[in-house]
Motif scaffolding. Sequence first.
Motif, short mmCIF file in Angstrom:
data_model
loop_
_atom_site.label_atom_id
_atom_site.label_comp_id
_atom_site.label_asym_id
_atom_site.label_seq_id
_atom_site.Cartn_x
_atom_site.Cartn_y
_atom_site.Cartn_z
N TRP A 8 -3.23 18.16 12.12
CA TRP A 8 -3.83 18.91 11.02
C TRP A 8 -3.00 20.14 10.65
O TRP A 8 -3.28 20.82 9.67
N TYR B 156 -1.11 17.39 2.79
CA TYR B 156 -0.91 16.79 1.46
C TYR B 156 -2.19 16.94 0.61
O TYR B 156 -3.28 17.13 1.16
N ARG C 189 -8.12 14.99 4.02
CA ARG C 189 -9.39 15.27 4.72
C ARG C 189 -9.64 14.15 5.71
O ARG C 189 -8.99 13.11 5.66
N LEU D 222 -0.39 9.57 15.33
CA LEU D 222 0.16 9.40 13.98
C LEU D 222 0.87 10.69 13.60
O LEU D 222 0.38 11.48 12.79
N PRO E 202 10.95 5.78 4.63
CA PRO E 202 11.71 4.54 4.46
C PRO E 202 13.19 4.79 4.20
O PRO E 202 13.53 5.78 3.55
N THR F 182 0.11 2.97 -0.33
CA THR F 182 -1.32 2.93 -0.67
C THR F 182 -2.15 2.64 0.58
O THR F 182 -3.04 1.80 0.58
N SER G 28 -4.35 4.81 3.85
CA SER G 28 -5.41 5.84 3.80
C SER G 28 -4.91 7.12 3.16
O SER G 28 -5.64 7.77 2.39
N GLY H 257 -2.18 7.65 0.99
CA GLY H 257 -1.93 7.50 -0.44
C GLY H 257 -3.24 7.45 -1.21
O GLY H 257 -3.39 8.08 -2.27
N GLN I 106 -6.04 8.79 -0.48
CA GLN I 106 -6.63 10.14 -0.59
C GLN I 106 -5.85 11.00 -1.58
O GLN I 106 -6.43 11.78 -2.34
N ARG J 273 3.03 -1.67 -2.43
CA ARG J 273 3.61 -2.88 -1.81
C ARG J 273 2.49 -3.82 -1.35
O ARG J 273 2.56 -5.02 -1.53
N THR J 274 1.45 -3.23 -0.74
CA THR J 274 0.32 -4.05 -0.29
C THR J 274 -0.97 -3.45 -0.84
O THR J 274 -1.27 -2.29 -0.57
N LYS K 4 -6.56 -3.95 8.65
CA LYS K 4 -5.80 -2.70 8.67
C LYS K 4 -6.85 -1.60 8.68
O LYS K 4 -7.97 -1.83 8.25
N ALA L 76 3.99 8.32 0.88
CA ALA L 76 2.75 8.22 1.69
C ALA L 76 2.93 6.95 2.53
O ALA L 76 2.10 6.04 2.50
N PHE M 198 3.41 6.27 9.45
CA PHE M 198 3.97 6.84 10.68
C PHE M 198 4.56 5.75 11.57
O PHE M 198 4.13 4.61 11.54
N HIS N 14 1.42 -6.65 8.23
CA HIS N 14 2.25 -5.45 8.04
C HIS N 14 1.65 -4.22 8.69
O HIS N 14 2.04 -3.10 8.40
#
Length: 543
Positions: A53, A58, A62, A151, A157, A192, A194, A196, A198, A215-216, A334, A384, A387, A498
């Motif tokens: 935290w 970002y 939350r 995390l 990337p 995209t 958790s 992204g 948020q 991507r997914t 996921k 986003a 990790f 993934h």
Amino acid sequence: MNAPPLSPSSPVLLDAIVVGAGFSGLYQLLLLRDKLGLSVKVLDAAQGVGGTWYWNRYPGARCDSESHSYAYYFSKELLNEWEWSERYPQQPEILRYLNHVADRFDLRSDIVLGTKVQSAHYGDTDKRWHITTDTGQTYSAKYFITAVGCLSSANIPTISGLDSFSGQWFHTGEWPHEGVDFKGKNVGVVGTGSTGIQAIPVIAEQAKHLTVFQRTANYSIPARNMPLDDAFKRYAKENADHFREVMTTNTNAHPFRLSERLAFDFSEAERNQIYEEAWLKGGLQFRASFKDLLQNSDSNQTAADFIRNKIRQTVTDHVKAEQLSDIDHPFAAKRPPIDSGYFETFNLTHVDLVNLRETPIESITPRGIKTSTTEFNLDVIVFATGFDAMTGSLLKMDIQGRHGVSLQKTWQAGPLNYLGLQVPGFPNMFTITGPGSPSVLCNMPPAIEHHVEWITNCIEHLQKNKMDSIEASQHASENWVATVNAAANETLLPQAKHSWYLGANVPGKPRVFMPYPGGFLRYRTTCEEIVNKGYAGFIVGSE
Ligand code: N01
């Protein structure tokens, strides 16, 4: 007179070193220092306490756990005096809470900030851990405890050309403290998950134009965040014992139980009514609607179809709706995100969606992101992208156990460990919420409290019985990794190809299911049984 500065050549001698000053490290310091009376220092690279935290600032950050459950439960006084303001706590509020904990329990004097651990080597001769840091100060301790978070190692990337980008780029997990001004800018968000999900609605409020690179496609349930009223705050405090009981005796350490219902015990209309009620209530509880959602593909499909329909009803542009609902994995295989207006954001005329499955990113250019068909001009790129989960932060340190064998070598084929607490060949080293523990499949604070208390009790046991060391056996560790993977194979979790649970999001990382998916209660019971059998599977002894 001030004490002279410590000479880097003379190590600070301690009973224990803890790495990381987040939820885990703070509580571990408190127990080892105040309950056992050990000399302890917590080392952290950050300039403040808070762990995850501290770094994850970002926009929209939350917690997805409800605030009354995202807290320490070891102190009634702490529970009573702290007031959460919203159903889900925002990052600044969690950071304030952890700073309050550090002050309230007078922890700061034993926390050394701005200090990155570079190496931790076990001395075969003196049986101590020797720790070097980037400040030059060295430490020597009997116990070495990692509280580095699951995390915390950013996965940026490796896309060719990133260095040439003339705008600004950021990873959500290493967000600048001064914030980022998106006003009037063309922004691209890659990812995209958790995070992204948020960040995207909040960035869209500020940016001139937002392009989301997906991507997914992902499921997401409305969070239905709201301010907490006095009645709920009182209720949560008065029922703290009840919540603690629920959290420590269920599968996921959240303050709710998984339903006993099976999806096909109901007609389609009844089932959809149950999903509808859960959808309106919002939050992670949606996945608790039926007991068999993660065991039975057909049951899972009913939840997946319900959410896909919601996406199609929400997103007005037909093409975007199809791309957002074209999800390739079972629901909750996921980590399922929850959101505040994620799908609605795609109805804004200045928000575009790029489907990377159709048009992959080829490179980053000085002007922006180039896919197989288009170059997108961007002022800011936000990654986003998640990790290097569970093992990344541990492997970044040069950790060497007996005979100079490195953790990298021991974990070449995946994170060999026992109970997610110890690694064979690394005596007196403990990994709080390490790979092999239920951790990330749980609401984290109860999982952390359990590990910290287990480790403390273990060290107390060693001290009382004049024993010097504890180490996971090779055999027990191999069996435990097999147990974790067998438990995963009883579920649909490995079907998300993934997923970071499998290490599949980081190129070259071994594909091993890392968190223990057998449930928090089963795990706690196993840990307790092992202790009752005299620490079965551990080699305990004096050296
Ligand atoms: O990361 P993720 P996250 N090109 O790995 C994409 C916790 N959390 O930071 O799925 C293009 O889930 C990747 O695509 P794909 C929570 O446990 C907690 O969002 O690999 N895209 C995916 O879409 C969560 O699960 C809270 O195909 C690339 C995204 O980036 C965990 O953190 C809040 C790419 C990464 O998703 C991680 O979530 C937020 C590439 N090269 C997060 N590389 C709380 O509430 C990756 N992606 C406490």
